[in-house]
Write a protein that holds these residues in place. Sequence first.
Motif, PDB file in Angstrom:
ATOM      1  N   SER A  66       6.467  10.782   0.609  1.00 23.65           N
ATOM      2  CA  SER A  66       5.519  10.463   1.683  1.00 23.65           C
ATOM      3  C   SER A  66       5.673   9.006   2.120  1.00 23.65           C
ATOM      4  O   SER A  66       6.251   8.189   1.397  1.00 23.65           O
ATOM      5  CB  SER A  66       4.081  10.708   1.221  1.00 23.65           C
ATOM      6  OG  SER A  66       3.774   9.830   0.146  1.00 23.65           O
ATOM      7  N   LEU A  67       5.172   8.716   3.307  1.00 28.34           N
ATOM      8  CA  LEU A  67       5.188   7.361   3.856  1.00 28.34           C
ATOM      9  C   LEU A  67       3.752   6.951   4.162  1.00 28.34           C
ATOM     10  O   LEU A  67       3.029   7.687   4.829  1.00 28.34           O
ATOM     11  CB  LEU A  67       6.006   7.313   5.156  1.00 28.34           C
ATOM     12  CG  LEU A  67       7.445   7.832   5.121  1.00 28.34           C
ATOM     13  CD1 LEU A  67       8.036   7.839   6.518  1.00 28.34           C
ATOM     14  CD2 LEU A  67       8.310   6.969   4.208  1.00 28.34           C
ATOM     15  N   ASP A  68       3.346   5.803   3.637  1.00 24.28           N
ATOM     16  CA  ASP A  68       1.989   5.307   3.922  1.00 24.28           C
ATOM     17  C   ASP A  68       2.071   4.006   4.691  1.00 24.28           C
ATOM     18  O   ASP A  68       2.610   3.013   4.194  1.00 24.28           O
ATOM     19  CB  ASP A  68       1.212   5.100   2.613  1.00 24.28           C
ATOM     20  CG  ASP A  68       0.948   6.420   1.924  1.00 24.28           C
ATOM     21  OD1 ASP A  68       0.479   7.348   2.605  1.00 24.28           O
ATOM     22  OD2 ASP A  68       1.244   6.528   0.724  1.00 24.28           O
ATOM     23  N   ASN A  69       1.514   4.019   5.876  1.00 22.64           N
ATOM     24  CA  ASN A  69       1.511   2.847   6.749  1.00 22.64           C
ATOM     25  C   ASN A  69       0.498   1.825   6.231  1.00 22.64           C
ATOM     26  O   ASN A  69      -0.591   2.181   5.801  1.00 22.64           O
ATOM     27  CB  ASN A  69       1.125   3.299   8.162  1.00 22.64           C
ATOM     28  CG  ASN A  69       1.504   2.302   9.207  1.00 22.64           C
ATOM     29  OD1 ASN A  69       2.668   1.987   9.356  1.00 22.64           O
ATOM     30  ND2 ASN A  69       0.534   1.780   9.932  1.00 22.64           N
ATOM     31  N   ARG A  70       0.889   0.559   6.238  1.00 18.07           N
ATOM     32  CA  ARG A  70      -0.012  -0.494   5.743  1.00 18.07           C
ATOM     33  C   ARG A  70       0.136  -1.710   6.660  1.00 18.07           C
ATOM     34  O   ARG A  70       1.239  -2.076   7.036  1.00 18.07           O
ATOM     35  CB  ARG A  70       0.390  -0.854   4.304  1.00 18.07           C
ATOM     36  CG  ARG A  70      -0.485  -1.852   3.614  1.00 18.07           C
ATOM     37  CD  ARG A  70      -0.222  -1.818   2.106  1.00 18.07           C
ATOM     38  NE  ARG A  70       1.206  -1.855   1.791  1.00 18.07           N
ATOM     39  CZ  ARG A  70       1.930  -2.990   1.768  1.00 18.07           C
ATOM     40  NH1 ARG A  70       1.363  -4.132   2.051  1.00 18.07           N
ATOM     41  NH2 ARG A  70       3.216  -2.949   1.473  1.00 18.07           N
ATOM     42  N   THR A  97       5.502  -0.235   5.285  1.00 20.86           N
ATOM     43  CA  THR A  97       5.376   1.163   4.844  1.00 20.86           C
ATOM     44  C   THR A  97       5.636   1.258   3.346  1.00 20.86           C
ATOM     45  O   THR A  97       6.634   0.729   2.857  1.00 20.86           O
ATOM     46  CB  THR A  97       6.371   2.061   5.619  1.00 20.86           C
ATOM     47  OG1 THR A  97       6.043   2.000   7.011  1.00 20.86           O
ATOM     48  CG2 THR A  97       6.288   3.501   5.162  1.00 20.86           C
ATOM     49  N   ASP A  98       4.694   1.902   2.653  1.00 20.86           N
ATOM     50  CA  ASP A  98       4.899   2.203   1.234  1.00 20.86           C
ATOM     51  C   ASP A  98       5.526   3.587   1.141  1.00 20.86           C
ATOM     52  O   ASP A  98       4.922   4.579   1.561  1.00 20.86           O
ATOM     53  CB  ASP A  98       3.560   2.186   0.492  1.00 20.86           C
ATOM     54  CG  ASP A  98       3.007   0.774   0.366  1.00 20.86           C
ATOM     55  OD1 ASP A  98       3.808  -0.183   0.389  1.00 20.86           O
ATOM     56  OD2 ASP A  98       1.774   0.630   0.261  1.00 20.86           O
ATOM     57  N   SER A 100       6.782   6.670  -1.010  1.00 22.20           N
ATOM     58  CA  SER A 100       6.683   7.333  -2.327  1.00 22.20           C
ATOM     59  C   SER A 100       7.957   8.118  -2.588  1.00 22.20           C
ATOM     60  O   SER A 100       8.379   8.923  -1.748  1.00 22.20           O
ATOM     61  CB  SER A 100       5.496   8.283  -2.367  1.00 22.20           C
ATOM     62  OG  SER A 100       4.320   7.553  -2.376  1.00 22.20           O
ATOM     63  N   THR A 116       7.133   3.686  -6.000  1.00 21.63           N
ATOM     64  CA  THR A 116       6.862   3.292  -4.609  1.00 21.63           C
ATOM     65  C   THR A 116       7.819   2.179  -4.204  1.00 21.63           C
ATOM     66  O   THR A 116       8.060   1.253  -4.975  1.00 21.63           O
ATOM     67  CB  THR A 116       5.407   2.794  -4.466  1.00 21.63           C
ATOM     68  OG1 THR A 116       4.537   3.804  -4.975  1.00 21.63           O
ATOM     69  CG2 THR A 116       5.047   2.524  -3.009  1.00 21.63           C
ATOM     70  N   GLY A 122       6.582   0.041  10.580  1.00 20.43           N
ATOM     71  CA  GLY A 122       5.534   1.052  10.561  1.00 20.43           C
ATOM     72  C   GLY A 122       4.877   1.104  11.915  1.00 20.43           C
ATOM     73  O   GLY A 122       5.488   0.739  12.925  1.00 20.43           O
ATOM     74  N   GLU A 145      10.480  11.728   5.597  1.00 21.79           N
ATOM     75  CA  GLU A 145       9.958  12.562   4.507  1.00 21.79           C
ATOM     76  C   GLU A 145      10.902  13.723   4.223  1.00 21.79           C
ATOM     77  O   GLU A 145      11.410  14.361   5.159  1.00 21.79           O
ATOM     78  CB  GLU A 145       8.578  13.118   4.887  1.00 21.79           C
ATOM     79  CG  GLU A 145       7.458  12.123   4.635  1.00 21.79           C
ATOM     80  CD  GLU A 145       6.082  12.697   4.962  1.00 21.79           C
ATOM     81  OE1 GLU A 145       5.172  11.897   5.122  1.00 21.79           O
ATOM     82  OE2 GLU A 145       5.950  13.934   5.053  1.00 21.79           O
ATOM     83  N   HIS A 162       2.667  -7.917  -1.444  1.00 26.21           N
ATOM     84  CA  HIS A 162       2.660  -6.458  -1.338  1.00 26.21           C
ATOM     85  C   HIS A 162       2.357  -5.755  -2.656  1.00 26.21           C
ATOM     86  O   HIS A 162       1.955  -4.598  -2.659  1.00 26.21           O
ATOM     87  CB  HIS A 162       4.030  -5.955  -0.855  1.00 26.21           C
ATOM     88  CG  HIS A 162       4.431  -6.519   0.464  1.00 26.21           C
ATOM     89  ND1 HIS A 162       3.845  -6.152   1.644  1.00 26.21           N
ATOM     90  CD2 HIS A 162       5.355  -7.456   0.793  1.00 26.21           C
ATOM     91  CE1 HIS A 162       4.393  -6.826   2.648  1.00 26.21           C
ATOM     92  NE2 HIS A 162       5.315  -7.623   2.151  1.00 26.21           N
TER      93      HIS A 162
END
Lengths: 229, 180
Positions: A66-70, A97-98, A100, A116, A122, A145, A162
């Motif tokens: 997965s990709l998590d925007n930060r 982007t984190d 996983s 991670t 992002g 993904e 980070h």
Amino acid sequence: MIHKNRTLLALAVLSVCAGALFGPHLLARLSPALEYSAQGNLAEKAVTVREQTQRADLIVRARIVSLDNRILTETLPVYAEDAVTILEKREVSTPFTDVSLEILETFKGDSAPFITALQTGGTLRKGRLGRAQHFEIAADPLFQEGSEHILFLVDITGDGVHSTGRQLYRVVNPMGRYELEPDGTLRGMAKELELDVAALRQLPQTERALRQQIASALSREEGNGPLVQ
Amino acid sequence: MQRREWHRTALISAMTLVGCFLVGTAFGAYLGSGKWPSSSLRRCHLGSYATACSNAAAVWNNNTQLTLGYNCGSLNFQTLGGNYGNNGFFGYAYICAGPRESDCNDQQAWNGTYTYAEARNNVYYLDSWNPTQRQFNCTHELGHCWSLGHDSRASSVMNTGRRSTIALDETNRANVNSKY
């Protein structure tokens, strides 16, 4: 009848006002994201598999889960022309982007089953209702993904920006990411980095060749003891 | 006689233009065919390294046909010094083209008419550098803002490995001047 007309008129006026107020925001929200693509000056110069192996803390085959925007927001001083006087302070936001990763195989280092990794880039939205702005470094596009890669990673835990309080990695540089295609070929980032011909000749073109080069670099490392970058 | 002189001038001008074009293409110098609509541009600086970036802008201003002013109220491009952490990049630059930043896609923006650019310097790495090296990084990122790409000439500010290079070489100058 008059009452009904007044109601309709009021509704029409309200609709126009609401449209004028929220229309632009709604349009911005629904519009496709603006695409930004940057040219990056790499901090790590490792190119060949041997150089990447020397530099990496962890070498793995991994699947992107997965990709998590930060968003990183800094308040920066705005300077006058004299480069000394501060005119005001402004907030500047940068998307990260984190990523996983599910670890499928480890070539070097010890890894948890899931880790991670950080990527620069992002999606940024100016204001809660603003139009999305998609940003990424041209030579290091955001992972997709489900894709599978062999990655040369450095441990950046404790960088203070980070990774405070969590284990975090990043690829050594874009040359440390090889996407595995189903037919056994590799998709590297050499083309995007515009490397010279001599460097390109040394790079593996297939998964098999990449594995051989990693094994060769690791055995050389073991034989020679710790290598200095 | 005058006509002959005119022919000679025209020939030299044409050869210079072709030469500049060939220099640019031979070294893969540009990120795209686009450019700013004017050679007069205004900059604003945010964050750390205001002096380093001011010196870097002066290098481009004094050695090319670009005229770089400073105006935070009405700017064309920003230089920044921010802490982006251990992300693997000393700095980066991006550009937008089209009215109201309507298109910042790299495929189109580097080939379009530039409307906005940013040259960012990463405090995480540059804080341990000396002022000359910081100036190099800002000079390098600014080069991208005029659409210059990376190259491997030892004397070039667009060579990512030469932290002590802060002066433009002949090709850096020619590549910018052929556009402006």
